[in-house]
Scaffold this motif. Structure first.
Motif, PDB file in Angstrom:
ATOM      1  N   ILE A  99       0.870  -1.301   0.040  1.00 13.42           N
ATOM      2  CA  ILE A  99      -0.016  -0.143  -0.025  1.00 13.42           C
ATOM      3  C   ILE A  99       0.790   1.232   0.007  1.00 13.42           C
ATOM      4  CG2 ILE A  99      -0.216   0.196   2.414  1.00 13.42           C
ATOM      5  CD1 ILE A  99      -3.494   1.139   1.734  1.00 13.42           C
ATOM      6  N   SER A 100       1.853   1.218   0.710  1.00 16.65           N
ATOM      7  CA  SER A 100       2.809   2.562   0.660  1.00 16.65           C
ATOM      8  C   SER A 100       3.387   2.633  -0.639  1.00 16.65           C
ATOM      9  CB  SER A 100       3.920   2.454   2.035  1.00 16.65           C
ATOM     10  OG  SER A 100       4.759   1.430   1.606  1.00 16.65           O
ATOM     11  N   MET A 101       3.879   1.819  -1.121  1.00 18.08           N
ATOM     12  CA  MET A 101       4.521   1.863  -2.643  1.00 18.08           C
ATOM     13  C   MET A 101       3.460   2.098  -3.328  1.00 18.08           C
ATOM     14  SD  MET A 101       6.771  -1.703  -2.517  1.00 18.08           S
ATOM     15  CE  MET A 101       7.491  -1.190  -4.077  1.00 18.08           C
ATOM     16  N   GLY A 102       2.145   1.741  -3.605  1.00 19.11           N
ATOM     17  CA  GLY A 102       1.126   1.879  -4.299  1.00 19.11           C
ATOM     18  C   GLY A 102       0.856   3.518  -4.082  1.00 19.11           C
ATOM     19  N   ALA A 103       0.570   3.949  -3.079  1.00 20.03           N
ATOM     20  CA  ALA A 103       0.149   5.253  -2.858  1.00 20.03           C
ATOM     21  C   ALA A 103       1.334   6.241  -3.086  1.00 20.03           C
ATOM     22  CB  ALA A 103      -0.032   5.464  -1.312  1.00 20.03           C
ATOM     23  N   ALA A 104       2.672   5.959  -3.046  1.00 18.88           N
ATOM     24  CA  ALA A 104       3.650   6.824  -3.452  1.00 18.88           C
ATOM     25  C   ALA A 104       3.657   6.673  -4.921  1.00 18.88           C
ATOM     26  CB  ALA A 104       5.091   6.256  -2.715  1.00 18.88           C
ATOM     27  N   GLY A 105       3.358   5.640  -5.588  1.00 16.69           N
ATOM     28  CA  GLY A 105       3.618   5.718  -7.068  1.00 16.69           C
ATOM     29  C   GLY A 105       2.258   6.673  -7.495  1.00 16.69           C
ATOM     30  N   TRP A 106       1.088   6.611  -6.988  1.00 21.99           N
ATOM     31  CA  TRP A 106       0.128   7.326  -7.586  1.00 21.99           C
ATOM     32  C   TRP A 106       0.286   8.689  -7.129  1.00 21.99           C
ATOM     33  CZ3 TRP A 106      -2.927   6.484 -11.269  1.00 21.99           C
ATOM     34  CH2 TRP A 106      -3.416   5.187 -11.353  1.00 21.99           C
ATOM     35  N   HIS A 107       0.802   9.029  -6.056  1.00 18.80           N
ATOM     36  CA  HIS A 107       1.399  10.253  -5.692  1.00 18.80           C
ATOM     37  C   HIS A 107       2.078  10.819  -6.902  1.00 18.80           C
ATOM     38  CE1 HIS A 107       2.668  13.397  -2.411  1.00 18.80           C
ATOM     39  NE2 HIS A 107       3.243  13.773  -3.412  1.00 18.80           N
ATOM     40  N   ILE A 108       3.072  10.238  -7.313  1.00 20.90           N
ATOM     41  CA  ILE A 108       4.310  10.650  -8.414  1.00 20.90           C
ATOM     42  C   ILE A 108       3.455  10.779  -9.401  1.00 20.90           C
ATOM     43  CG2 ILE A 108       6.101  10.159  -9.738  1.00 20.90           C
ATOM     44  CD1 ILE A 108       7.338   8.686  -7.060  1.00 20.90           C
ATOM     45  N   CYS A 109       2.393  10.109  -9.912  1.00 23.36           N
ATOM     46  CA  CYS A 109       1.766  10.058 -11.232  1.00 23.36           C
ATOM     47  C   CYS A 109       0.768  11.421 -11.093  1.00 23.36           C
ATOM     48  CB  CYS A 109       0.771   9.009 -11.431  1.00 23.36           C
ATOM     49  SG  CYS A 109       1.443   7.275 -11.852  1.00 23.36           S
ATOM     50  N   PHE A 110       0.226  11.880  -9.938  1.00 19.44           N
ATOM     51  CA  PHE A 110      -0.724  12.872  -9.679  1.00 19.44           C
ATOM     52  C   PHE A 110       0.373  14.190  -9.990  1.00 19.44           C
ATOM     53  CE2 PHE A 110      -4.459  11.360  -7.008  1.00 19.44           C
ATOM     54  CZ  PHE A 110      -5.083  10.674  -8.337  1.00 19.44           C
ATOM     55  N   ASP A 111       1.667  13.941  -9.437  1.00 18.99           N
ATOM     56  CA  ASP A 111       2.284  15.139  -9.601  1.00 18.99           C
ATOM     57  C   ASP A 111       2.545  15.450 -11.035  1.00 18.99           C
ATOM     58  OD1 ASP A 111       2.475  15.844  -7.121  1.00 18.99           O
ATOM     59  OD2 ASP A 111       4.474  14.946  -6.596  1.00 18.99           O
ATOM     60  N   VAL A 112       2.907  14.346 -11.898  1.00 15.27           N
ATOM     61  CA  VAL A 112       3.073  14.469 -13.434  1.00 15.27           C
ATOM     62  C   VAL A 112       1.932  15.092 -13.916  1.00 15.27           C
ATOM     63  CG1 VAL A 112       3.497  13.073 -15.321  1.00 15.27           C
ATOM     64  CG2 VAL A 112       4.905  12.486 -13.315  1.00 15.27           C
ATOM     65  N   LEU A 113       0.912  14.531 -13.497  1.00 14.90           N
ATOM     66  CA  LEU A 113      -0.590  14.911 -14.100  1.00 14.90           C
ATOM     67  C   LEU A 113      -0.810  16.339 -14.042  1.00 14.90           C
ATOM     68  CD1 LEU A 113      -3.505  14.585 -15.406  1.00 14.90           C
ATOM     69  CD2 LEU A 113      -4.175  13.458 -13.266  1.00 14.90           C
ATOM     70  N   ASP A 114      -0.489  16.727 -12.675  1.00  9.72           N
ATOM     71  CA  ASP A 114      -0.724  18.241 -12.290  1.00  9.72           C
ATOM     72  C   ASP A 114       0.266  19.035 -13.326  1.00  9.72           C
ATOM     73  OD1 ASP A 114      -1.698  20.269 -10.530  1.00  9.72           O
ATOM     74  OD2 ASP A 114       0.129  20.207  -9.637  1.00  9.72           O
ATOM     75  N   ARG A 115       1.489  18.693 -13.238  1.00 11.79           N
ATOM     76  CA  ARG A 115       2.322  19.437 -14.415  1.00 11.79           C
ATOM     77  C   ARG A 115       1.819  19.545 -15.837  1.00 11.79           C
ATOM     78  NH1 ARG A 115       7.545  20.409 -12.237  1.00 11.79           N
ATOM     79  NH2 ARG A 115       7.915  21.396 -14.033  1.00 11.79           N
ATOM     80  N   LEU A 116       1.235  18.378 -16.299  1.00 10.42           N
ATOM     81  CA  LEU A 116       0.811  18.208 -17.381  1.00 10.42           C
ATOM     82  C   LEU A 116      -0.348  19.223 -17.806  1.00 10.42           C
ATOM     83  CD1 LEU A 116       0.669  16.681 -20.461  1.00 10.42           C
ATOM     84  CD2 LEU A 116      -0.847  15.050 -19.394  1.00 10.42           C
ATOM     85  N   LEU A 117      -1.060  19.083 -16.811  1.00 13.76           N
ATOM     86  CA  LEU A 117      -2.615  20.158 -16.789  1.00 13.76           C
ATOM     87  C   LEU A 117      -2.243  21.323 -16.832  1.00 13.76           C
ATOM     88  CD1 LEU A 117      -4.955  17.750 -14.894  1.00 13.76           C
ATOM     89  CD2 LEU A 117      -5.035  18.147 -17.305  1.00 13.76           C
ATOM     90  N   SER A 118      -1.049  21.793 -15.967  1.00 15.31           N
ATOM     91  CA  SER A 118      -0.717  23.263 -15.934  1.00 15.31           C
ATOM     92  C   SER A 118       0.192  23.676 -16.988  1.00 15.31           C
ATOM     93  CB  SER A 118      -0.016  23.628 -14.474  1.00 15.31           C
ATOM     94  OG  SER A 118       1.326  22.881 -14.694  1.00 15.31           O
TER      95      SER A 118
END
Length: 166
Positions: free
Chosen positions: A104-123
């Motif tokens: 779970i911690s690895m999955g949450a960390a992975g999604w956290h990074i994906c969301f950071d990448v998504l945030d940068r893409l959308l901005s």
């Protein structure tokens, strides 16, 4: 164990919806490739996990596509539920999914990074997808993995970034 990823404020819901459903946009940030759009309930799409040691393809059917509010489908044996809501002049994006407690911690960390990448893409300042084994090589990976392990009350799992995974 069910885990809710952290919530983010992002641009307008239509732009976020497109990033969640369009294969070309998913290719920029998501941990999988889609062979078709996820924007219509009943559609069957193949999702291929990025960076898996051997090809891992999940055939999924979109079970809910209520643009631009909610999207549901399965991926790699887990239900994925995305919720979008107006928030502070942007869109709050929430992901609900199940992740095996051991990871779970690895999955949450992975999604956290994906969301950071998504945030940068959308901005409008894309940094390129960071997914699969590349996630564990990312500078903040170890910190995020440890922080999520602490939050969920589990031991911090980890493999060396180049170790084979099953």
């Amino acid at each position: 164990m069910d885990a809710r990823s952290r919530q983010r404020t992002a641009p307008l819901a239509g732009k976020v919806w497109q990033a969640l459903t369009d294969p070309a946009h998913l290719r920029e940030w998501a941990p999988f490739e889609a062979d078709g759009s996820l924007d219509t309930a009943g559609t069957t799409v193949k999702l291929t996990t990025v960076g898996a040691p051997k090809p891992h393809v999940t055939e999924t059917t979109v079970t809910r596509a209520d643009a631009p509010k909610a999207l549901e489908y399965g991926w790699a044996g887990n239900d994925m539920r995305w919720e979008l809501e107006a928030f502070g002049g942007g869109t709050r994006l929430t992901l609900w999914t199940s992740i095996d407690r051991r990871f779970i911690s690895m999955g949450a960390a992975g999604w956290h990074i994906c969301f950071d990448v998504l945030d940068r893409l959308l901005s409008g300042t894309p940094i390129g997808r960071i997914a699969g084994p590349e996630t564990m090589k990312f500078g903040g990976w170890q910190r995020l993995n440890a922080e999520y392990a602490n939050q969920f009350g589990v031991a911090t799992p980890g493999w060396p970034p180049n170790a084979p995974k099953q």
